[in-house]
Enzyme design. Structure first.
Site, PDB file in Angstrom:
ATOM      1  CD  GLU A   1     -12.586  -0.415  -0.818  1.00  0.00           C
ATOM      2  OE1 GLU A   1     -11.438  -0.700  -0.425  1.00  0.00           O
ATOM      3  OE2 GLU A   1     -13.585  -0.457  -0.090  1.00  0.00           O
TER       4      GLU A   1
ATOM      5  NE  ARG B   1      -3.280  -2.335   2.925  1.00  0.00           N
ATOM      6  CZ  ARG B   1      -4.027  -2.573   3.990  1.00  0.00           C
ATOM      7  NH1 ARG B   1      -4.285  -1.595   4.830  1.00  0.00           N
ATOM      8  NH2 ARG B   1      -4.519  -3.780   4.210  1.00  0.00           N
TER       9      ARG B   1
END
Length: 454
Positions: free
Chosen positions: A157, A86
């Site tokens: 998402e 991430r």
């Protein structure tokens, strides 16, 4: 060669990517099973889709997790990415993956997709012939999304606001907008080859007393930023607020406003879906109470008319849930959905009118910003406090808006900061609360309201 393709060549010329073959990936997407596309499932399955959360570092554990979910009759598989990926730290993710494989101990909190590589990941992602949703929280997700689509993951998402303000303190917001513009264009281009790639915004935000008007405005803006780049399938979302009535009102208003604003920019051929997250705040330690909370969320999702529900487990308060607990929740949620038929249609016109007026006032202020593009208008609106997310850690967020729960557990705005809530609506919000208390008592109430389900 287009500027986008030049940028893609640079992004994918990465030491952690093994010879990305654009032509082969396009051919794969073109011929992929339609069952892998959630946009196709939304159109063909006459039910609310059920999706759990989950991700393990190694291939074998991830495969075993998916087997558990399939046995529990899951509709959408999750692919939760580890926190090193991430943050674009692929070197640490690579090292931790190797340690996880060598020692059979999970050294990562999710699946390091880039380090596995799309050729390896594709074998698993296509094996179960079910849609997979990518959950990550990455401000710069360009390489990750390229790898995900090449692997067979066709739901993405996130967004420049919802994957930044709840998670990051210092990452530059203007860069996040530009990085996500790249993502939208890539998704739009691949959508021309088969069923649409679905984009989904992350509605829970900080999951801490976020008022409905802020949630809806951010969902609408990320939807518009996506649609203007050519995306044809988009999901707006929000999480259980703690008030059943407020959730039902939010569901009605966000659907109405999504259609209204997509038409305003001349897009009437995109499919817009509604996703509902089971409770995202602190869970009760008692697993029986947690199970009751999860079941109540499923009932509310049905009354809201959600197209997809994202589940939690009764182990949330104790740590990272096991695959068994995740699969149990999927099976229980499917059972509850099967028996919930013919629920009454509840409408609260006063609340809907008030919330609609708040949303439209904020949207109007964003559109009236003098910047020349939508993303710059949104950027300026966050910077000047027109949009203010309670409890966001990011340095650009104003954090001047204060919210509290009323006696019916609705989230109310008692200090609007620079958010242009109309006077009439602001007075309505405050009138629902007991503001005669001293400051210390109100602060104590806010602390209690944050942990209301514990």
């Amino acid at each position: 060669m287009s500027l986008l393709q030049e940028e893609r060549n640079i992004i994918l010329n990465n030491e952690y990517v093994d010879n990305f073959d654009f032509a082969e990936v396009e051919e794969f997407v073109k011929n992929a099973s339609k069952n892998l596309f959630i946009s196709h499932n939304f159109k063909t399955k006459n039910k609310m889709l059920v999706q759990p959360r989950g991700g393990f570092p190694t291939y074998n554990k991830m495969f075993a997790l998916y087997e558990f979910f399939v046995d529990a009759d899951v509709d959408v598989l999750p692919c939760t990415i580890d926190s090193n990926t991430r943050l674009n730290d692929y070197a640490t993710a690579k090292k931790m993956l190797r340690l996880s494989e060598e020692n059979e101990v999970d050294m990562l909190n999710g699946f390091p997709l880039i380090n596995h590589g799309y050729r390896t990941a594709r074998k698993m992602m296509t094996h179960f012939d079910r849609p997979i949703s990518l959950r990550h929280g990455t401000p710069d997700a360009r390489l990750l999304i390229e790898t995900a689509i090449a692997s067979g993951i066709f739901e993405i998402e996130g967004g420049p606001i919802t994957y930044l303000l709840p998670y990051s303190k210092n990452f530059p917001l203007d860069k996040a907008f530009l990085y996500w513009k790249y993502v939208e264009r890539v998704c739009a281009n691949y959508s021309k080859l088969n069923e649409p790639i679905n984009r989904e915004s992350f509605g829970p935000l900080t999951a801490t007393l976020v008022p409905p008007c802020i949630t809806i405005v951010i969902q609408l803006l990320e939807m518009l930023l996506s649609l203007e780049e050519g995306v044809k399938s988009f999901s707006v979302s929000f999480s259980q607020t703690g008030s059943m009535n407020q959730d039902i009102v939010m569901g009605a208003v966000i659907r109405k406003m999504a259609k209204y604003y997509s038409n305003q920019i001349g897009v009437d051929d995109a499919d817009i879906h509604l996703v509902y997250h089971q409770w995202m705040g602190a869970f009760p330690m008692d697993p029986n109470f947690a199970s009751q909370l999860i079941n109540m969320s499923t009932v509310i999702a049905t009354m809201v008319g959600a197209d997809k529900i994202i589940t939690k487990t009764n182990q949330e308060a104790a740590g990272i849930p096991t695959k068994e607990a995740n699969a149990e929740t999927v099976a229980n949620t499917q059972y509850t959905l099967r028996i919930l038929k013919g629920l009454p249609n509840i409408v609260d016109k006063e609340e809907e009118e008030n919330l609609t007026a708040e949303v439209m006032a904020i949207m109007e202020a964003v559109f009236n910003d003098s910047a020349d593009t939508l993303w710059r208008k949104v950027f300026n609106s966050i910077k000047n406090g027109t949009i203010d997310v309670p409890f966001s850690p990011h340095i650009i967020n104003n954090n001047e808006m204060i919210t509290i729960r009323d006696a019916k557990k609705n989230i109310r705005i008692i200090k609007r900061g620079k958010v242009p809530i109309p006077d009439r609506c602001f007075e309505y919000e405050k009138a629902q609360c007991d503001l005669t208390k001293d400051t210390t008592s109100i602060v104590n109430d806010i602390i209690h309201d944050i942990g209301i389900m514990q």
